[in-house]
Design a protein around this motif. Structure first.
Motif, PDB file in Angstrom:
ATOM      1  N   GLY A 278       0.814  -1.217   0.000  1.00  0.00           N
ATOM      2  CA  GLY A 278       0.000   0.000   0.000  1.00  0.00           C
ATOM      3  C   GLY A 278       0.845   1.263   0.000  1.00  0.00           C
ATOM      4  N   GLY A 279       1.883   1.265   0.827  1.00  0.00           N
ATOM      5  CA  GLY A 279       2.779   2.424   0.908  1.00  0.00           C
ATOM      6  C   GLY A 279       3.472   2.680  -0.415  1.00  0.00           C
ATOM      7  N   GLU A 280       3.880   1.574  -1.059  1.00  0.00           N
ATOM      8  CA  GLU A 280       4.563   1.722  -2.357  1.00  0.00           C
ATOM      9  C   GLU A 280       3.599   2.248  -3.426  1.00  0.00           C
ATOM     10  OE1 GLU A 280       8.078  -1.665  -2.054  1.00  0.00           O
ATOM     11  OE2 GLU A 280       6.021  -2.291  -2.479  1.00  0.00           O
ATOM     12  N   LEU A 281       2.347   1.788  -3.353  1.00  0.00           N
ATOM     13  CA  LEU A 281       1.348   2.272  -4.325  1.00  0.00           C
ATOM     14  C   LEU A 281       1.132   3.774  -4.157  1.00  0.00           C
ATOM     15  CD1 LEU A 281      -1.338  -0.574  -4.179  1.00  0.00           C
ATOM     16  CD2 LEU A 281       0.153  -0.025  -6.093  1.00  0.00           C
ATOM     17  N   GLN A 282       1.129   4.229  -2.896  1.00  0.00           N
ATOM     18  CA  GLN A 282       0.946   5.665  -2.684  1.00  0.00           C
ATOM     19  C   GLN A 282       2.161   6.442  -3.195  1.00  0.00           C
ATOM     20  OE1 GLN A 282      -1.227   7.776  -2.881  1.00  0.00           O
ATOM     21  NE2 GLN A 282      -2.343   7.476  -0.958  1.00  0.00           N
ATOM     22  N   ARG A 283       3.330   5.819  -3.117  1.00  0.00           N
ATOM     23  CA  ARG A 283       4.539   6.459  -3.669  1.00  0.00           C
ATOM     24  C   ARG A 283       4.439   6.575  -5.190  1.00  0.00           C
ATOM     25  NH1 ARG A 283       9.363   5.910  -0.142  1.00  0.00           N
ATOM     26  NH2 ARG A 283       8.544   5.292   1.880  1.00  0.00           N
ATOM     27  N   VAL A 284       3.863   5.534  -5.817  1.00  0.00           N
ATOM     28  CA  VAL A 284       3.670   5.578  -7.277  1.00  0.00           C
ATOM     29  C   VAL A 284       2.742   6.746  -7.615  1.00  0.00           C
ATOM     30  CG1 VAL A 284       2.791   4.356  -9.312  1.00  0.00           C
ATOM     31  CG2 VAL A 284       3.968   3.082  -7.516  1.00  0.00           C
ATOM     32  N   SER A 285       1.670   6.854  -6.821  1.00  0.00           N
ATOM     33  CA  SER A 285       0.701   7.928  -7.040  1.00  0.00           C
ATOM     34  C   SER A 285       1.376   9.296  -6.890  1.00  0.00           C
ATOM     35  CB  SER A 285      -0.425   7.755  -6.015  1.00  0.00           C
ATOM     36  OG  SER A 285      -1.350   8.768  -6.129  1.00  0.00           O
ATOM     37  N   LEU A 286       2.244   9.399  -5.895  1.00  0.00           N
ATOM     38  CA  LEU A 286       2.958  10.656  -5.658  1.00  0.00           C
ATOM     39  C   LEU A 286       3.961  10.934  -6.790  1.00  0.00           C
ATOM     40  CD1 LEU A 286       3.338  12.988  -3.724  1.00  0.00           C
ATOM     41  CD2 LEU A 286       4.850  11.578  -2.339  1.00  0.00           C
ATOM     42  N   ALA A 287       4.621   9.869  -7.233  1.00  0.00           N
ATOM     43  CA  ALA A 287       5.578  10.023  -8.343  1.00  0.00           C
ATOM     44  C   ALA A 287       4.860  10.512  -9.595  1.00  0.00           C
ATOM     45  CB  ALA A 287       6.263   8.682  -8.629  1.00  0.00           C
ATOM     46  N   ARG A 288       3.678   9.965  -9.824  1.00  0.00           N
ATOM     47  CA  ARG A 288       2.895  10.361 -11.002  1.00  0.00           C
ATOM     48  C   ARG A 288       2.458  11.827 -10.900  1.00  0.00           C
ATOM     49  NH1 ARG A 288      -2.442   7.124 -11.585  1.00  0.00           N
ATOM     50  NH2 ARG A 288      -2.988   8.597  -9.948  1.00  0.00           N
ATOM     51  N   ALA A 289       2.132  12.230  -9.669  1.00  0.00           N
ATOM     52  CA  ALA A 289       1.726  13.626  -9.466  1.00  0.00           C
ATOM     53  C   ALA A 289       2.911  14.569  -9.687  1.00  0.00           C
ATOM     54  CB  ALA A 289       1.166  13.803  -8.063  1.00  0.00           C
ATOM     55  N   LEU A 290       4.100  14.140  -9.238  1.00  0.00           N
ATOM     56  CA  LEU A 290       5.284  15.009  -9.290  1.00  0.00           C
ATOM     57  C   LEU A 290       5.907  15.111 -10.674  1.00  0.00           C
ATOM     58  CD1 LEU A 290       7.119  13.919  -6.030  1.00  0.00           C
ATOM     59  CD2 LEU A 290       6.212  16.199  -6.522  1.00  0.00           C
ATOM     60  N   VAL A 291       5.756  14.045 -11.452  1.00  0.00           N
ATOM     61  CA  VAL A 291       6.535  13.941 -12.696  1.00  0.00           C
ATOM     62  C   VAL A 291       6.190  15.059 -13.695  1.00  0.00           C
ATOM     63  CG1 VAL A 291       5.027  12.399 -14.056  1.00  0.00           C
ATOM     64  CG2 VAL A 291       7.515  12.199 -14.253  1.00  0.00           C
ATOM     65  N   VAL A 292       5.000  15.624 -13.576  1.00  0.00           N
ATOM     66  CA  VAL A 292       4.615  16.680 -14.533  1.00  0.00           C
ATOM     67  C   VAL A 292       5.021  18.065 -14.029  1.00  0.00           C
ATOM     68  CG1 VAL A 292       2.715  15.373 -15.540  1.00  0.00           C
ATOM     69  CG2 VAL A 292       2.267  16.807 -13.555  1.00  0.00           C
ATOM     70  N   ASN A 293       5.737  18.083 -12.897  1.00  0.00           N
ATOM     71  CA  ASN A 293       6.178  19.334 -12.290  1.00  0.00           C
ATOM     72  C   ASN A 293       4.992  20.288 -12.071  1.00  0.00           C
ATOM     73  OD1 ASN A 293       8.017  21.083 -11.193  1.00  0.00           O
ATOM     74  ND2 ASN A 293       8.557  22.027 -13.159  1.00  0.00           N
ATOM     75  N   PRO A 294       4.035  19.872 -11.235  1.00  0.00           N
ATOM     76  CA  PRO A 294       2.802  20.662 -11.094  1.00  0.00           C
ATOM     77  C   PRO A 294       3.002  21.935 -10.280  1.00  0.00           C
ATOM     78  CG  PRO A 294       2.776  18.867  -9.539  1.00  0.00           C
ATOM     79  CD  PRO A 294       4.035  18.708 -10.340  1.00  0.00           C
TER      80      PRO A 294
END
Lengths: 217, 301
Positions: A139-155
């Motif tokens: 679960g923790g790793e999945l949330q990290r994936v979600s965070l990585a996806r949010a960050l990758v576009v430099n929002p």
């Protein structure tokens, strides 16, 4: 960065938000707290333009997002990183592909994808997990994936809706440390949570919403 | 990215993909066969139309200027495509060519027994009855014969009716069958694409939150439908072509001089390529329309 001005929203006879106003400055980390059903998620959905307010304005930088036409909404969302309680990860794709989807959506040149994904995967501590599928992650790793996806576009801003809601305390703490690290690098974060332990530990500004009204800014 | 997404979507539900492709295969198999049948029937009709259907046998004492006058009158008639004057000598030559394997038959006849004639080709076989009646009234004409016949039926009405029936069945019946099958494929495409969208609902929701445009979400769905259409069309066409190639030697032998299929390989494949091109256009239109309707229905839900 974000300015919410006298926003109200009702669903039929139910008043979800009433005359809400607050600001979030660039680089700030702000908690949006309150009991379940207080209107936190509705507020985040308004900022994402999933919903339109009945009254009031919402500015992201200098743009009133309530005035955007429907076809302009995708461009707004591309400027906002989102993290959800239920992760919202594509199960048939690897970690790398899940993060790449966000880059495909913003139309970034494919040649730049690998470097960008490797960078955020390293940032969230998933460098050795990029080729795994979601079913192979905790679960923790999945949330990290979600965070990585949010960050990758430099929002411009990251909106997080109960990001630790599905995680145990230890994992939650590590995820919060990650958010802290990202914030220290200059990212603006607005996080909805009702977890008082996290709020007490992090010592950030808190906006409290109760029965659709702001009770503390 | 979109192509990969569409391909992965097909791989994840192979039976749905197969049912869409097979329905389209059946449709385009039948349409290819119908197109070839239509071409062949047109060739048969054309053959009958271009052959001289009416022969006006001239009286032995008919004057050259009277014959020329009749010929001129017929040539200027809008119902008549061509008029050919066959002299007595020409008639004998035709007879000799036809009996060259049996010289005795040639020796037994005298040139005088073959009358001169006018061979008349019509623009449409339905004019035959009127033209025959008209020619019979001319003073130079001894008798009039009608040469078009089909499988032993020599009556003018039967021949015309049979040709018309064959043509009607292929055109109308074939078109109705093709439209029915195309509509079935269309509905199947809508249902299958609709099921795919339902399966991908979660993914679509995530993409919207990430800021995906309508085009970004719709394109893989359209591509998937296009892949079904292209695979289905190609398979249907290939099966039909294999069948035609297998059957063509027997068919060509049966129809003898009538070129029901182009005899040159290049022309034959030109015709088949033309049919494939048309079918691909129809398939692509079906796929785009079907997937657009499925996307529209999903949006309303």
């Amino acid at each position: 960065m974000l300015k919410v001005n006298n926003v109200s929203k009702s669903f039929g006879n139910i008043v979800a938000l009433e005359d809400i106003s607050f600001d979030v400055d660039p680089g700030e980390f702000v908690f949006l707290t309150g009991p379940s059903g207080s209107g936190k998620t509705t507020l985040l959905r308004l900022i994402l333009r999933e919903l339109l307010p009945d009254t009031g304005e919402i500015y992201l930088e200098d743009q009133d997002i309530t005035q955007l036409r429907l076809r302009e909404v995708p461009a707004l969302r591309q400027q906002i990183g989102t993290v959800f309680q239920d992760f919202k990860i594509l199960n048939e794709r690897t970690v790398r592909e899940n993060v790449e989807v966000a880059l495909a959506v913003i139309g970034l040149d494919k040649n730049e994808w690998r470097d960008r994904v490797d960078h955020v995967a390293n940032l969230v501590g998933l460098s050795n997990r990029v080729d795994l599928f979601p079913s192979q992650l905790s679960g923790g790793e999945l949330q990290r994936v979600s965070l990585a996806r949010a960050l990758v576009v430099n929002p411009k801003i990251i909106l997080a809706d109960e990001p630790t809601g599905n995680l145990d305390w230890e994992t939650s703490e590590r995820i919060m440390q990650l958010f802290e690290k990202i914030n220290q690098e200059g990212k603006t974060i607005l996080m909805a949570t009702h977890n008082q332990n996290i709020i007490d530990t992090m010592k950030k500004r808190v906006i409290e919403v109760k029965h659709g009204k702001v009770t503390k800014v | 990215m979109h192509l990969k997404t569409a391909w992965n979507s097909m791989r994840r539900s192979p039976f749905q993909a197969m049912s869409a492709v097979f329905v389209l295969t059946l449709t385009f198999f039948v349409i290819t066969i119908l197109c070839i049948l239509l071409y062949s029937s047109q060739q048969v009709i054309k053959e009958f139309e271009t052959r001289p259907q009416i022969i006006a046998f001239l009286k032995s004492d008919a004057k050259e200027d009277a014959i020329a006058s009749l010929q001129q009158k017929l040539v200027s008639d809008e119902r008549i495509k061509q008029v050919k004057y066959v002299t007595k000598d020409d008639a004998l030559k035709i007879y000799k060519d036809a009996t060259k394997e049996n010289p005795l038959l040639s020796e037994l006849v005298s040139p005088s027994i073959f009358p001169a004639s006018l061979e008349i080709s019509l623009k449409d076989i339905s004019f035959a009855s009127d033209v025959i009646d008209q020619v019979k009234t001319d003073g130079s004409v001894e008798d009039v014969g009608f040469t078009a016949s089909l499988k032993g039926q020599s009556g003018l009405g039967d021949v015309v009716q049979k040709l018309r029936n064959v043509s009607w069945y292929i055109r109308v019946g074939g078109s109705a069958l093709a439209i029915f099958l195309a509509f079935t494929s269309f509905v199947v495409l809508i249902v299958i694409i609709g099921m795919r969208i339902t399966t991908r609902r979660g993914e679509i929701e995530i993409l919207k939150l990430l800021g995906a445009t309508s085009g970004f979400i719709r394109n893989p769905i359209l591509l998937e439908a296009l892949m079904y259409a292209i695979f289905g069309t190609l398979l249907g066409w290939v099966f039909a072509v294999l069948l035609v190639l297998y059957a063509s030697p027997s068919l060509l032998l049966y129809f003898k001089d009538i070129p029901i299929l182009p005899k040159e390989t290049l022309k034959l494949f030109g015709l088949l390529g033309l049919i494939l091109g048309g079918e691909l256009i129809v398939g692509i239109v079906l796929a785009l329309l079907g997937s657009s309707i499925a996307v529209g229905r999903a949006r309303k839900r």
